[in-house]
Design a protein around this motif. Structure first.
Motif, PDB file in Angstrom:
ATOM      1  N   GLY A 120     -25.759   6.468  -0.451  1.00  0.00           N
ATOM      2  CA  GLY A 120     -24.756   5.499  -0.157  1.00  0.00           C
ATOM      3  C   GLY A 120     -23.888   5.230  -1.374  1.00  0.00           C
ATOM      4  N   ARG A 121     -24.095   5.788  -2.370  1.00  0.00           N
ATOM      5  CA  ARG A 121     -23.403   5.395  -3.616  1.00  0.00           C
ATOM      6  C   ARG A 121     -22.010   6.036  -3.533  1.00  0.00           C
ATOM      7  N   PRO A 122     -20.881   5.476  -4.002  1.00  0.00           N
ATOM      8  CA  PRO A 122     -19.451   5.946  -4.138  1.00  0.00           C
ATOM      9  C   PRO A 122     -19.608   7.026  -5.415  1.00  0.00           C
ATOM     10  N   ALA A 123     -20.173   8.334  -5.328  1.00  0.00           N
ATOM     11  CA  ALA A 123     -20.385   8.858  -6.487  1.00  0.00           C
ATOM     12  C   ALA A 123     -19.730  10.454  -6.361  1.00  0.00           C
ATOM     13  N   LEU A 124     -19.061  10.597  -4.874  1.00  0.00           N
ATOM     14  CA  LEU A 124     -18.496  11.836  -4.759  1.00  0.00           C
ATOM     15  C   LEU A 124     -16.743  11.759  -5.060  1.00  0.00           C
ATOM     16  N   PHE A 125     -16.434  12.302  -6.250  1.00  0.00           N
ATOM     17  CA  PHE A 125     -15.184  12.061  -6.589  1.00  0.00           C
ATOM     18  C   PHE A 125     -14.258  13.406  -6.434  1.00  0.00           C
ATOM     19  N   THR A 126     -13.947  13.368  -5.036  1.00  0.00           N
ATOM     20  CA  THR A 126     -13.302  14.643  -4.533  1.00  0.00           C
ATOM     21  C   THR A 126     -11.829  14.563  -4.716  1.00  0.00           C
ATOM     22  N   GLY A 127     -11.157  13.213  -4.919  1.00  0.00           N
ATOM     23  CA  GLY A 127      -9.679  13.098  -5.044  1.00  0.00           C
ATOM     24  C   GLY A 127      -9.069  13.522  -3.499  1.00  0.00           C
ATOM     25  N   LEU A 128      -7.760  13.676  -3.810  1.00  0.00           N
ATOM     26  CA  LEU A 128      -6.748  13.802  -2.222  1.00  0.00           C
ATOM     27  C   LEU A 128      -6.279  15.138  -2.290  1.00  0.00           C
ATOM     28  N   THR A 129      -6.164  15.764  -1.319  1.00  0.00           N
ATOM     29  CA  THR A 129      -5.356  17.067  -1.312  1.00  0.00           C
ATOM     30  C   THR A 129      -3.673  16.324  -1.384  1.00  0.00           C
ATOM     31  N   GLU A 130      -2.845  17.197  -1.656  1.00  0.00           N
ATOM     32  CA  GLU A 130      -1.482  16.861  -1.831  1.00  0.00           C
ATOM     33  C   GLU A 130      -0.853  16.207  -0.492  1.00  0.00           C
TER      34      GLU A 130
END
Length: 413
Positions: A60-70
């Motif tokens: 449940g931690r905000p730890a997946l730094f995926t970013g955004l697609t264009e």
């Protein structure tokens, strides 16, 4: 602006919220309304940031730094989003949409300013996410909710009075005398209930695919609320001193504690069908999905061990936190219990069926009594839970010795 520290802070707070990667154009009206609620809440509190492009890990931690697609990045059009958010806010929320790049990944950040003159009131309802006439605020446990307590309303008033004293009169009368969302009753208990409610929501979010499974919950609540009764270091140290459970336990072990993390208000763990929080207020919440047998049967021995381990851990926890004369309330529940059966020694499981959906057991005691009488309290809890499976009190022939043996094993582990 140090965007990397904001994106990677990893803990939501009263100034920071994280959202997983998403496309604004594909969001439902409900999804967009959530952004509007967060914007108003942050603006009414300290201002802050909503970071889009950070998902949650298994705990449940905000730890997946995926970013955004264009495509996702371009969908966050400042004009369109500003129009939507401020359709529901009076006065309008002042915010900008930033597009920082961190470690080569693109994010969208709502940078929200604190209100300058008057707090933002919601001007219209939307899909159960927004309620007309409500002042949303951001709390320390990262919840964006209506201000309904006198202290919260007072904080809004004081801040607004400092900014623009003469324009506040009519709005104050509405806040103080026409607010029907206030929670009645003891304010200490209402604060604890809010804390517990938010914790339950996190559990439901983490294990949403198991909402119909048999679940066990244990909560311990002190009699008085103090938001900063303990420091986070004190909470973690007490938890470490309390971990003595066996490897086969369903309760908290050292391996869980190593994966637990600190939020602004608690020590939290979520994983392996288990979720728990120890709050700075002294409240404790544990919930797990029970491993039933395929035939919908609960093991009596496993239930005894779970209760014994839980009582042992909690007694040590509150002793380590320095509780003695304070009154504690313990609540134990089994959810989705209807038609479950108990595998009780010497009894046909066909005769041990629970006929109610939820089993609840409550105990009140002094902290000193709980700490010194853990075997007595574990015995009482097991007997009262088993009553709901039609097991009479006199049939627990070896329960006392079983619990005492388990507690000795735990304390010597």
């Amino acid at each position: 602006m140090d965007w990397e520290s904001i994106v990677k802070r990893g803990v939501e707070s009263d100034e920071l919220d994280y959202k997983a990667a998403q496309n604004w154009n594909k969001l439902s009206r409900t999804g967009r309304a959530k952004f509007a609620r967060h914007c108003m809440a942050l603006a009414n509190t300290k201002g802050g940031y909503v970071v889009v492009g950070v998902g949650e890990d298994e705990g449940g931690r905000p730890a997946l730094f995926t970013g955004l697609t264009e495509e996702e990045l371009q969908s966050f059009d400042p004009t369109e989003i500003g129009t939507f958010v401020n359709r529901f806010s009076d006065p309008q929320v002042e915010f900008t949409l930033e597009r920082p790049v961190v470690d080569g990944k693109q994010y969208v950040v709502f940078a929200i300013k604190r209100f300058s003159q008057l707090p933002h009131v919601c001007t219209g309802g939307c899909e159960h996410e927004l309620q007309q006439g409500v002042f949303y605020i951001r709390t320390a446990d990262a919840s964006s909710r209506p201000a309904y307590r006198a202290s919260e309303v007072h904080a809004l008033i004081q801040r607004a009075m400092r900014n623009q004293r003469e324009l506040l009169g009519r709005m104050l009368r509405g806040l103080l005398y026409e607010n029907h969302t206030a929670v009645p009753g003891n304010e200490d208990q209402s604060r604890f209930q809010e804390e517990l409610g938010h914790s339950r929501q996190l559990f439901a979010k983490l294990f949403k695919g198991k909402s119909q499974a048999l679940q066990a919950e244990l909560t311990i609540t002190p009699d008085q609320y103090a938001a900063e009764r303990f420091t986070l270091s004190e909470v973690r140290a007490a938890a470490e001193e309390s971990c003595g459970t066996a490897a086969d336990s369903l309760f908290i072990g050292l391996s869980d504690l190593r994966e637990a993390y600190l939020t602004n208000v608690s020590l939290r763990y979520g994983g392996k069908n288990v979720f728990w929080q120890i709050f700075r207020t002294g409240q404790f919440h544990f919930r797990c999905v029970l491993p039933e047998r395929p035939d919908n049967v609960i093991s009596y021995g496993r239930l005894c061990d779970l209760v014994s381990d839980a009582v042992n851990f909690c007694a040590q926890l509150y002793g380590s936190l320095g509780f003695s004369d304070q009154t504690l309330r313990l609540d134990v529940s089994l959810f989705n219990a209807e038609n479950c059966r108990l595998d009780f020694p010497g009894t046909d499981v066909a005769n041990t069926v629970c006929r109610i959906p939820e089993i609840e057991v409550h105990l009140n005691f002094s902290a000193a009594d709980f700490i010194s009488g853990r075997a007595v309290h574990a015995d009482s809890l097991v007997r009262r839970l088993c009553e709901r499976f039609n097991i009479a009190d006199g049939r627990h022939l070896d329960l006392k010795s079983r619990i005492e043996q388990r507690l000795r094993f735990q304390q010597n582990d």
